[in-house]
Design a protein around this motif. Structure first.
Motif, PDB file in Angstrom:
ATOM      1  N   LYS A   1     -27.607 -12.426  -4.474  1.00 40.46           N
ATOM      2  CA  LYS A   1     -26.490 -11.483  -4.609  1.00 40.46           C
ATOM      3  C   LYS A   1     -25.722 -11.299  -3.295  1.00 40.46           C
ATOM      4  N   ALA A   2     -26.355 -11.664  -2.177  1.00 37.34           N
ATOM      5  CA  ALA A   2     -25.677 -11.552  -0.881  1.00 37.34           C
ATOM      6  C   ALA A   2     -24.919 -12.819  -0.498  1.00 37.34           C
ATOM      7  N   ASN A   3     -25.078 -13.885  -1.290  1.00 36.27           N
ATOM      8  CA  ASN A   3     -24.457 -15.174  -0.978  1.00 36.27           C
ATOM      9  C   ASN A   3     -23.164 -15.337  -1.794  1.00 36.27           C
ATOM     10  N   PRO A   4     -22.007 -15.527  -1.163  1.00 34.33           N
ATOM     11  CA  PRO A   4     -20.731 -15.618  -1.896  1.00 34.33           C
ATOM     12  C   PRO A   4     -20.709 -16.727  -2.936  1.00 34.33           C
ATOM     13  N   ASP A   5     -21.419 -17.815  -2.697  1.00 33.01           N
ATOM     14  CA  ASP A   5     -21.412 -18.934  -3.635  1.00 33.01           C
ATOM     15  C   ASP A   5     -22.360 -18.725  -4.817  1.00 33.01           C
ATOM     16  N   LEU A   6     -23.283 -17.758  -4.703  1.00 27.51           N
ATOM     17  CA  LEU A   6     -24.309 -17.565  -5.725  1.00 27.51           C
ATOM     18  C   LEU A   6     -24.196 -16.241  -6.470  1.00 27.51           C
ATOM     19  N   LYS A   7     -23.488 -15.274  -5.885  1.00 27.63           N
ATOM     20  CA  LYS A   7     -23.550 -13.895  -6.368  1.00 27.63           C
ATOM     21  C   LYS A   7     -23.036 -13.703  -7.786  1.00 27.63           C
ATOM     22  N   ASN A   8     -22.189 -14.603  -8.288  1.00 34.84           N
ATOM     23  CA  ASN A   8     -21.650 -14.441  -9.641  1.00 34.84           C
ATOM     24  C   ASN A   8     -22.608 -14.938 -10.723  1.00 34.84           C
ATOM     25  N   MET A   9     -23.675 -15.563 -10.310  1.00 32.29           N
ATOM     26  CA  MET A   9     -24.705 -15.995 -11.257  1.00 32.29           C
ATOM     27  C   MET A   9     -25.517 -14.778 -11.705  1.00 32.29           C
ATOM     28  N   HIS A  10     -25.842 -14.696 -12.984  1.00 33.22           N
ATOM     29  CA  HIS A  10     -26.664 -13.604 -13.498  1.00 33.22           C
ATOM     30  C   HIS A  10     -28.136 -13.878 -13.197  1.00 33.22           C
ATOM     31  N   VAL A  11     -28.890 -12.814 -12.994  1.00 33.19           N
ATOM     32  CA  VAL A  11     -30.314 -12.935 -12.697  1.00 33.19           C
ATOM     33  C   VAL A  11     -31.114 -12.059 -13.662  1.00 33.19           C
ATOM     34  N   ILE A  12     -32.045 -12.685 -14.366  1.00 33.96           N
ATOM     35  CA  ILE A  12     -33.010 -11.964 -15.196  1.00 33.96           C
ATOM     36  C   ILE A  12     -34.366 -12.048 -14.502  1.00 33.96           C
ATOM     37  N   LEU A  13     -34.947 -10.907 -14.194  1.00 26.52           N
ATOM     38  CA  LEU A  13     -36.314 -10.888 -13.668  1.00 26.52           C
ATOM     39  C   LEU A  13     -37.267 -10.796 -14.847  1.00 26.52           C
ATOM     40  N   HIS A  14     -38.146 -11.775 -14.933  1.00 29.08           N
ATOM     41  CA  HIS A  14     -39.034 -11.937 -16.097  1.00 29.08           C
ATOM     42  C   HIS A  14     -40.454 -11.967 -15.566  1.00 29.08           C
ATOM     43  N   THR A  15     -41.211 -10.906 -15.808  1.00 34.50           N
ATOM     44  CA  THR A  15     -42.463 -10.760 -15.082  1.00 34.50           C
ATOM     45  C   THR A  15     -43.537 -10.068 -15.893  1.00 34.50           C
ATOM     46  N   SER A  16     -44.784 -10.351 -15.544  1.00 31.92           N
ATOM     47  CA  SER A  16     -45.913  -9.656 -16.155  1.00 31.92           C
ATOM     48  C   SER A  16     -46.168  -8.313 -15.503  1.00 31.92           C
ATOM     49  N   LEU A  17     -45.458  -8.010 -14.397  1.00 33.19           N
ATOM     50  CA  LEU A  17     -45.572  -6.699 -13.775  1.00 33.19           C
ATOM     51  C   LEU A  17     -45.029  -5.638 -14.720  1.00 33.19           C
ATOM     52  N   SER A  18     -45.737  -4.515 -14.828  1.00 32.36           N
ATOM     53  CA  SER A  18     -45.302  -3.423 -15.678  1.00 32.36           C
ATOM     54  C   SER A  18     -45.363  -2.125 -14.891  1.00 32.36           C
ATOM     55  N   GLY A  19     -44.773  -1.081 -15.444  1.00 36.43           N
ATOM     56  CA  GLY A  19     -44.900   0.217 -14.802  1.00 36.43           C
ATOM     57  C   GLY A  19     -43.575   0.918 -14.604  1.00 36.43           C
ATOM     58  N   VAL A  20     -43.626   2.125 -14.062  1.00 33.72           N
ATOM     59  CA  VAL A  20     -42.447   2.981 -13.946  1.00 33.72           C
ATOM     60  C   VAL A  20     -41.551   2.584 -12.787  1.00 33.72           C
ATOM     61  N   PHE A  21     -42.005   1.676 -11.905  1.00 33.60           N
ATOM     62  CA  PHE A  21     -41.245   1.367 -10.700  1.00 33.60           C
ATOM     63  C   PHE A  21     -40.222   0.253 -10.909  1.00 33.60           C
ATOM     64  N   ASN A  22     -40.332  -0.500 -12.004  1.00 34.25           N
ATOM     65  CA  ASN A  22     -39.539  -1.718 -12.121  1.00 34.25           C
ATOM     66  C   ASN A  22     -38.034  -1.474 -12.141  1.00 34.25           C
ATOM     67  N   GLN A  23     -37.567  -0.472 -12.915  1.00 30.64           N
ATOM     68  CA  GLN A  23     -36.134  -0.265 -13.020  1.00 30.64           C
ATOM     69  C   GLN A  23     -35.526   0.104 -11.670  1.00 30.64           C
ATOM     70  N   ALA A  24     -36.223   0.903 -10.879  1.00 30.01           N
ATOM     71  CA  ALA A  24     -35.730   1.245  -9.548  1.00 30.01           C
ATOM     72  C   ALA A  24     -35.646   0.005  -8.677  1.00 30.01           C
ATOM     73  N   MET A  25     -36.640  -0.873  -8.785  1.00 30.75           N
ATOM     74  CA  MET A  25     -36.662  -2.088  -7.980  1.00 30.75           C
ATOM     75  C   MET A  25     -35.551  -3.042  -8.403  1.00 30.75           C
ATOM     76  N   VAL A  26     -35.382  -3.210  -9.709  1.00 31.14           N
ATOM     77  CA  VAL A  26     -34.354  -4.113 -10.228  1.00 31.14           C
ATOM     78  C   VAL A  26     -32.969  -3.657  -9.772  1.00 31.14           C
ATOM     79  N   LYS A  27     -32.733  -2.351  -9.850  1.00 30.18           N
ATOM     80  CA  LYS A  27     -31.438  -1.801  -9.427  1.00 30.18           C
ATOM     81  C   LYS A  27     -31.215  -2.026  -7.942  1.00 30.18           C
ATOM     82  N   LYS A  28     -32.259  -1.867  -7.151  1.00 28.91           N
ATOM     83  CA  LYS A  28     -32.121  -1.977  -5.690  1.00 28.91           C
ATOM     84  C   LYS A  28     -31.691  -3.377  -5.275  1.00 28.91           C
TER      85      LYS A  28
END
Length: 318
Positions: A256-283
């Motif tokens: 997201k910090a790279n001008p040539d890459l930032k327009n690409m969408h990113v899906i984080l797909h993980t076995s990690l679970s819990g209440v912290f994920n949405q805050a991390m994804v947003k950050k």
């Protein structure tokens, strides 16, 4: 509420810094293993186990913990070792993977360490127990092995990676996708193959890499090849979070910090679970978060981000 927010803030300090916390444990002898603390609910002395008929040979029994029946897997047996003995004096690590809770029987539990993902490397190539590793690291001049838990669980209870007919039909709608590539980054061989099978129905080319460092190098090389913004050719990346050398959070922040890459969408797909994920994804600026592993959800999310514009797609998340 203040306590929850403090906990979220403390955890998210690790995000984008390419760091992780490992709980160290032993199976037999001195060899130490590690599991990401984010996946651990608690550690208990092994309670009385109830035998279940026709259970998998790696499952030593079922523990009744806080009103929930939890299968207890002997990690030594599951990785080709001898069974753990004297289990009433051993420990179980209660962990959440892929939307389910399991107990892992181990000989002993040591402590939690905080390390940098750059110090976590892919496992050495070879047969035997190394096939059950996703990574290794060195702590106090000793090798610590990080197990491929997704492979272990898939051998015990295989996951159906096939996409339903309804979702396959949906993926045929919209613009032509034949000229596009989806980059998939995951350190687990099993997980990469699951994602590949699920996304074959979308009809795009799939490029597979084993960690965040490989993914970032591949994307930068592609940007050099096309001479700038790669989003028309590589509109989407599906990335695990836990990976050697560079984790998915740091990878997303770099993209997201790279001008040539930032327009690409990113899906984080993980076995990690819990209440912290949405805050991390947003950050870190990821576009979507999906817990492993439901092929219809993944294929539908990929289709959404490929055929809709960013404002419309993000509105669906709110």
């Amino acid at each position: 509420m203040a306590g929850i927010l403090d906990s979220v803030n403390q955890r998210t300090q690790l995000v984008g810094q390419n760091r992780l916390e490992l709980l160290l444990f032993r199976l037999h002898g001195r060899q130490r293993f590690g599991i990401n603390v984010f996946k651990v609910r608690e550690v208990l002395q092994c309670p009385r186990l109830t035998a279940m008929p026709r259970r998998n040979s790696f499952v030593r029994g079922v523990a009744h913990i806080r009103g929930q029946a939890v299968s207890v897997i002997d990690l030594s047996l599951a990785t080709g070792g001898r069974p753990i003995e004297d289990i009433k004096n051993r420990f179980i690590i209660i962990a959440e993977y892929n939307r389910s809770v399991q107990g892992f029987l181990v000989e002993g539990v040591e402590r939690i360490v905080n390390i940098n993902w750059e110090a976590v490397l892919p496992p050495p190539k070879g047969a035997g127990r190394y096939s059950y590793l996703t990574a290794v690291t060195e702590i106090e001049d000793e090798l610590v092995e990080i197990l491929d838990v997704e492979k272990i669980l898939d051998e015990i209870t295989p996951i159906n990676a096939e996409v339903s007919e309804a979702v396959r039909e949906q993926s045929k709608e919209g613009r032509s996708l034949e000229e596009m590539t989806i980059l998939v980054a995951d350190d687990s061989t099993v997980a990469r193959n699951q994602v590949k099978r699920a996304l074959n129905s979308v009809g795009v080319t799939i490029e597979l890499v084993k960690n965040g460092r490989e993914a970032l190098d591949w994307l930068k090389a592609k940007a050099e090849e096309v001479g700038g913004d790669i989003s028309t050719q590589v509109p989407l990346m599906v990335s695990d979070i836990e990976m050697p050398e560079m984790d998915g959070y740091t990878l997303t922040a770099e993209v997201k910090a790279n001008p040539d890459l930032k327009n690409m969408h990113v899906i984080l797909h993980t076995s990690l679970s819990g209440v912290f994920n949405q805050a991390m994804v947003k950050k870190v600026g990821a576009d979507d978060f999906i817990a492993k592993f439901h092929p219809d959800e993944l294929a539908s999310a990929v289709h959404k981000w490929l055929i809709t514009d960013e404002p419309a797609a993000k509105a669906q998340l709110e």
